[in-house]
Design a protein around this motif. Structure first.
Motif, PDB file in Angstrom:
ATOM      1  N   GLY A 118       1.075   2.684 -41.377  1.00 50.62           N
ATOM      2  CA  GLY A 118      -0.453   2.800 -41.884  1.00 50.62           C
ATOM      3  C   GLY A 118      -1.133   3.636 -41.115  1.00 50.62           C
ATOM      4  O   GLY A 118      -0.537   4.688 -40.518  1.00 50.62           O
ATOM      5  N   ARG A 119      -2.264   3.810 -41.588  1.00 53.70           N
ATOM      6  CA  ARG A 119      -3.312   4.852 -40.845  1.00 53.70           C
ATOM      7  C   ARG A 119      -4.685   3.983 -40.643  1.00 53.70           C
ATOM      8  O   ARG A 119      -4.957   2.917 -41.251  1.00 53.70           O
ATOM      9  CB  ARG A 119      -3.203   5.843 -41.765  1.00 53.70           C
ATOM     10  CG  ARG A 119      -4.322   5.557 -43.162  1.00 53.70           C
ATOM     11  CD  ARG A 119      -4.216   6.976 -43.940  1.00 53.70           C
ATOM     12  NE  ARG A 119      -5.307   6.692 -45.197  1.00 53.70           N
ATOM     13  CZ  ARG A 119      -6.522   6.631 -45.024  1.00 53.70           C
ATOM     14  NH1 ARG A 119      -7.099   7.161 -44.011  1.00 53.70           N
ATOM     15  NH2 ARG A 119      -7.258   6.468 -46.046  1.00 53.70           N
ATOM     16  N   PRO A 120      -5.436   4.537 -39.682  1.00 48.13           N
ATOM     17  CA  PRO A 120      -6.669   3.836 -39.420  1.00 48.13           C
ATOM     18  C   PRO A 120      -7.596   3.941 -40.640  1.00 48.13           C
ATOM     19  O   PRO A 120      -7.417   4.784 -41.625  1.00 48.13           O
ATOM     20  CB  PRO A 120      -7.046   4.982 -38.173  1.00 48.13           C
ATOM     21  CG  PRO A 120      -6.122   5.651 -37.929  1.00 48.13           C
ATOM     22  CD  PRO A 120      -5.042   5.818 -38.945  1.00 48.13           C
ATOM     23  N   TYR A 121      -8.444   2.766 -40.743  1.00 52.53           N
ATOM     24  CA  TYR A 121      -9.246   2.853 -41.587  1.00 52.53           C
ATOM     25  C   TYR A 121     -10.392   3.822 -41.626  1.00 52.53           C
ATOM     26  O   TYR A 121     -10.869   4.213 -40.573  1.00 52.53           O
ATOM     27  CB  TYR A 121     -10.042   1.211 -41.584  1.00 52.53           C
ATOM     28  CG  TYR A 121      -8.991   0.171 -42.074  1.00 52.53           C
ATOM     29  CD1 TYR A 121      -8.709   0.031 -43.539  1.00 52.53           C
ATOM     30  CD2 TYR A 121      -8.222  -0.543 -41.172  1.00 52.53           C
ATOM     31  CE1 TYR A 121      -7.952  -1.101 -44.045  1.00 52.53           C
ATOM     32  CE2 TYR A 121      -7.568  -1.716 -41.495  1.00 52.53           C
ATOM     33  CZ  TYR A 121      -7.276  -1.961 -42.950  1.00 52.53           C
ATOM     34  OH  TYR A 121      -6.545  -2.913 -43.363  1.00 52.53           O
ATOM     35  N   ASP A 122     -10.936   4.208 -42.652  1.00 51.04           N
ATOM     36  CA  ASP A 122     -11.918   5.193 -42.568  1.00 51.04           C
ATOM     37  C   ASP A 122     -13.110   4.382 -41.954  1.00 51.04           C
ATOM     38  O   ASP A 122     -13.541   3.299 -42.337  1.00 51.04           O
ATOM     39  CB  ASP A 122     -12.471   5.618 -44.026  1.00 51.04           C
ATOM     40  CG  ASP A 122     -11.435   6.353 -44.545  1.00 51.04           C
ATOM     41  OD1 ASP A 122     -10.552   7.024 -43.860  1.00 51.04           O
ATOM     42  OD2 ASP A 122     -11.393   6.340 -45.940  1.00 51.04           O
ATOM     43  N   LEU A 123     -13.939   5.079 -41.138  1.00 52.60           N
ATOM     44  CA  LEU A 123     -15.108   4.621 -40.687  1.00 52.60           C
ATOM     45  C   LEU A 123     -16.277   4.501 -41.484  1.00 52.60           C
ATOM     46  O   LEU A 123     -16.730   5.295 -42.174  1.00 52.60           O
ATOM     47  CB  LEU A 123     -15.567   5.610 -39.266  1.00 52.60           C
ATOM     48  CG  LEU A 123     -16.623   5.102 -38.557  1.00 52.60           C
ATOM     49  CD1 LEU A 123     -16.311   3.886 -37.541  1.00 52.60           C
ATOM     50  CD2 LEU A 123     -17.204   6.243 -37.704  1.00 52.60           C
TER      51      LEU A 123
END
Length: 139
Positions: free
Chosen positions: A75-80
């Motif tokens: 996965g990847r970090p969620y957009d802020l």
């Protein structure tokens, strides 16, 4: 049909029984939630719209809790998300941290020894972060 927000996605996993999402799924969702809310708290530290010290404390609590959990495998970090002014804008993030705390407490209850202590400590950081974030714009 609308696409769920990052908070809704995380709430769905964190609100389920550990057996349903699996230990790995709950820990990944907790890590992602602590990351997301930590970045939100860091952003509001600098927006001038509240108590900067409480925002910084919330960001640090999220970071401390996240460091106790295993890194997500994918996965990847969620957009802020944008955080508009006003206390109401932080409520979903505070509630997400409370859900992280509850989910980690549930998982900790199924563990023993050091694993249990680490999960309880991470849950405590989520609770502290929620308390601090709630105070940012609540004054």
């Amino acid at each position: 049909m609308t696409t769920p927000t990052p908070i809704e996605e995380l709430e769905a996993v964190l609100g389920t029984a550990p057996e349903s999402a699996g230990l790995s799924g709950v820990l990944t969702a907790a890590w992602d939630a602590l990351d997301l809310v930590g970045r939100v708290a860091d952003a509001v530290t600098w927006d001038g719209g509240g108590d900067e010290l409480e925002a910084m404390i919330a960001a640090q609590a999220c970071s401390a809790g996240r460091q106790l959990l295993p890194l997500p495998e994918h996965g990847r970090p969620y957009d802020l998300p944008p955080v508009p002014p006003g206390a109401a804008a932080l409520v979903p993030h505070v509630q997400l941290l409370r859900l992280v705390q509850a989910a980690l407490d549930r998982v900790a209850a199924t563990e023993a020894g050091e694993g249990r202590a680490v999960l309880e400590q991470a849950a405590g950081h989520a609770g502290s972060g929620a308390d601090a974030l709630a105070a940012v714009r609540g004054r």
